[in-house]
Design a protein around this motif. Structure first.
Motif, PDB file in Angstrom:
ATOM      1  N   THR A 100      78.469  13.109 -12.012  1.00 23.83           N
ATOM      2  CA  THR A 100      79.922  13.308 -12.140  1.00 23.83           C
ATOM      3  C   THR A 100      80.221  14.586 -12.906  1.00 23.83           C
ATOM      4  N   SER A 136      92.580   7.892 -13.777  1.00 24.58           N
ATOM      5  CA  SER A 136      91.647   6.861 -13.298  1.00 24.58           C
ATOM      6  C   SER A 136      91.769   5.574 -14.099  1.00 24.58           C
ATOM      7  N   LEU A 190      86.088   4.555 -13.932  1.00 23.90           N
ATOM      8  CA  LEU A 190      84.700   5.024 -13.902  1.00 23.90           C
ATOM      9  C   LEU A 190      83.868   4.325 -14.973  1.00 23.90           C
ATOM     10  N   ILE A 236      81.351   6.291  -8.071  1.00 28.38           N
ATOM     11  CA  ILE A 236      81.851   6.876  -9.315  1.00 28.38           C
ATOM     12  C   ILE A 236      82.161   8.360  -9.133  1.00 28.38           C
ATOM     13  N   ILE A 263      80.970   7.932 -19.803  1.00 20.28           N
ATOM     14  CA  ILE A 263      80.602   7.097 -18.653  1.00 20.28           C
ATOM     15  C   ILE A 263      79.260   6.418 -18.901  1.00 20.28           C
TER      16      ILE A 263
END
Length: 542
Positions: free
Chosen positions: A153, A92, A96, A38, A174
């Motif tokens: 992250t 993305s 994620l 991730i 996330i």
């Protein structure tokens, strides 16, 4: 009264701390890889935007293109802004969120339903461990891993200069994706009788959530996105207007699902599920050999794979007219896309795009032989394989039957992809007589590479059975991460020579067919399988 409540809660959760430590010990070889995936993907997207949209003008051009094109808008989710942090997270496409949700589903099933199937929960419950402790421990560990992925992250993104508020919102988006799907998996573990069924339920919900989010962005029906658990994370809009209130939706939904999971846990017996089990037949005269047995075991999963492959191929072909219009507009962004596809002839742009989608399908289908190899290990550890081999069926015949069905099934999946993609593409923008055979041949040309991936996993199963599950997943992840599809994200435009798809020529742009790479991959696959069967024959079983 308060003391009595504390005592009651203590009895309800007795042994939870010990089970949390046990689960963390088991997760130490799995969770770090999910977290690394991730965090790495977040950085890769930043690098991708910096490399391909290094100026503000390029960012504006790409944003306008993405806003006007249905395919790009649905792929990213929502409308981007010409800023690095927004484009990096938007580009993305919510992967994620999906990755964190997938990790949570697998973790919950691994520590609950799979433990019950193996009989270890019953052994643990013979000590001072409450009925609710295993589920509580699994939820705490899965939730902690989801939080760790989000926090790391955010820390990395803040470290490279991203705004703190947006990074914290991204962290939360996330994390809640993992928490919601941990709750989904907890409910599935109570409903299903086996870990396989529970996993299928959890992954089906995850897939449906992503499809709803994608469809909502593609069609403009935003209520579909609002009903999707993956869509909830997108609607937080980190680095844009940070809708903090939106985080309350997954938190409330997760809390309700947690309560439902505990309620269902109280209503079922240990080792049982609440969904009714379908009774099998008293006899199966068609099971006359290893191939028929393997077909009986794998046919259900193969049918589901075929349906998924057909849907993806149909979606890719359906976007061909929009893509043709997009690629016909000259711009720096389109030139970057053409460079990423590895082409220089503008007349072959759409064909190269179609080949790119076929490669995406082929990398996904390469997971099928990997899963079938893992099924061999599962049959061995459960004792079912030993029972089968108490009959005249030898160990090598048993394994060979699975290999034959797996190899033919992999080829069948790519044939489905070629037929569906080629038919719809021909009807929309091409010619049925010339394009359908070309798409079918192109799809089938990737089969030897998928076989080779499965053969490596089979060799690991023969030589190192205990480590074969981890090795198999690593082999597939490295193949996908370093291949021709993900390679452009790292600046490697033709993949890495160590992965087999690197040697599959582009069959869609009219180049002459070279049989040597295909024959070499088939020969390598045969060599690997021969070594795997020889190792399987010599080692202890079970």
């Amino acid at each position: 009264m308060a003391s009595a409540r504390r005592d009651g809660l203590g009895r309800a959760l007795a042994g939870t701390g010990h089970l949390v430590r046990l689960a963390l010990r088991r997760e130490r070889g799995i969770a770090p890889w999910w977290i690394l995936l991730i965090v790495t993907l977040a950085l890769v997207m930043v690098s991708y935007v910096n490399r391909n949209m290094g100026t503000y003008e390029l960012k504006v051009t790409y944003t306008e293109l993405a806003t006007s094109n249905v395919f790009l808008r649905a792929l990213g989710g929502g409308l981007p802004e010409p800023r690095l942090e927004v484009l990096a997270t938007w580009r993305s496409g919510g992967f994620l969120y999906v990755a964190n949700a997938l990790a949570a589903v697998m973790s919950i099933i691994r520590h609950t339903r799979r433990e019950e199937d193996a009989g270890r929960i019953e052994l643990v419950r013979s000590g001072v461990v409450s009925r609710h402790a295993p589920l509580t421990a699994a939820l705490l560990v899965a939730g902690g891993v989801s939080l760790a992925a989000g926090v790391l992250t955010a820390v990395v993104l803040i470290g490279i200069g991203f705004p703190v508020a947006g990074s914290v919102a991204y962290l939360a988006a996330i994390t809640v994706a993992g928490w919601v799907f941990a709750a989904v998996a907890a409910v599935a573990a109570q409903l299903a009788r086996s870990a396989r069924t529970a996993t299928a339920i959890g992954l089906s919900v995850l897939g449906a959530a992503y499809v709803m989010r994608y469809a909502g962005d593609a069609t403009g029906q935003h209520w579909l996105k609002a009903l999707s658990p993956i869509g909830w994370s997108h609607l937080v809009r980190p680095y844009q207007d940070e809708r903090w209130w939106m985080l309350g939706v997954p938190v409330v939904a997760g809390a309700i699902l947690y309560a439902v999971a505990y309620r269902l846990l109280d209503r079922r017996d240990l080792g049982a599920g609440l969904l009714p089990e379908r009774l099998g037949r008293e006899s199966a005269p068609e099971l006359r050999g290893p191939i028929s047995l393997a077909w009986r075991l794998h046919r259900g999963l193969l049918a589901k794979w075929a349906a998924g492959v057909a849907c993806f191929a149909a979606a890719g072909a359906g976007l061909s007219p929009l893509t043709e219009d997009l690629l016909s507009r000259p711009s720096i962004v389109v030139e970057n896309i053409m460079h990423g596809l590895g082409i220089s002839d503008e007349g072959k742009t759409l064909a190269a795009y179609s080949w790119y989608l076929i490669l995406i399908i082929s990398y996904a289908v390469a997971l099928h032989p990997v899963l079938m190899t893992l099924r061999l290990r599962s049959e061995e550890t459960s004792g079912r394989a030993e029972t089968v081999q108490s009959t005249p069926m030898t160990r090598l015949r048993w394994a060979a039957g699975h290999l034959v069905v797996t190899g033919l099934g992999t080829a069948a999946l790519m044939a489905v992809a070629g037929l569906v993609f080629g038919t719809l593409y021909s009807l929309l923008v091409g010619d049925l007589v010339t394009d359908l055979p070309r798409f079918l041949a192109g799809a089938l040309s990737t089969v030897p590479a998928a076989w080779c991936v499965g053969a490596v996993c089979m060799l690991a199963y023969g030589l190192l059975p205990r480590a074969s599950v981890a090795i198999s997943w690593i082999v597939w992840l490295l193949t996908a991460a370093l291949g021709k599809v993900a390679g452009p994200l790292y600046g490697v435009f033709d993949g890495v020579p160590l992965e087999p798809f690197h040697y599959i020529p582009n069959a869609m742009i009219g180049t002459s067919f070279d049989a040597r790479p295909t024959l070499a991959l088939v020969a390598l696959t045969a060599l690997l399988l021969g070594g795997a069967l020889a190792a399987l024959r010599r080692r202890d079983f079970g």
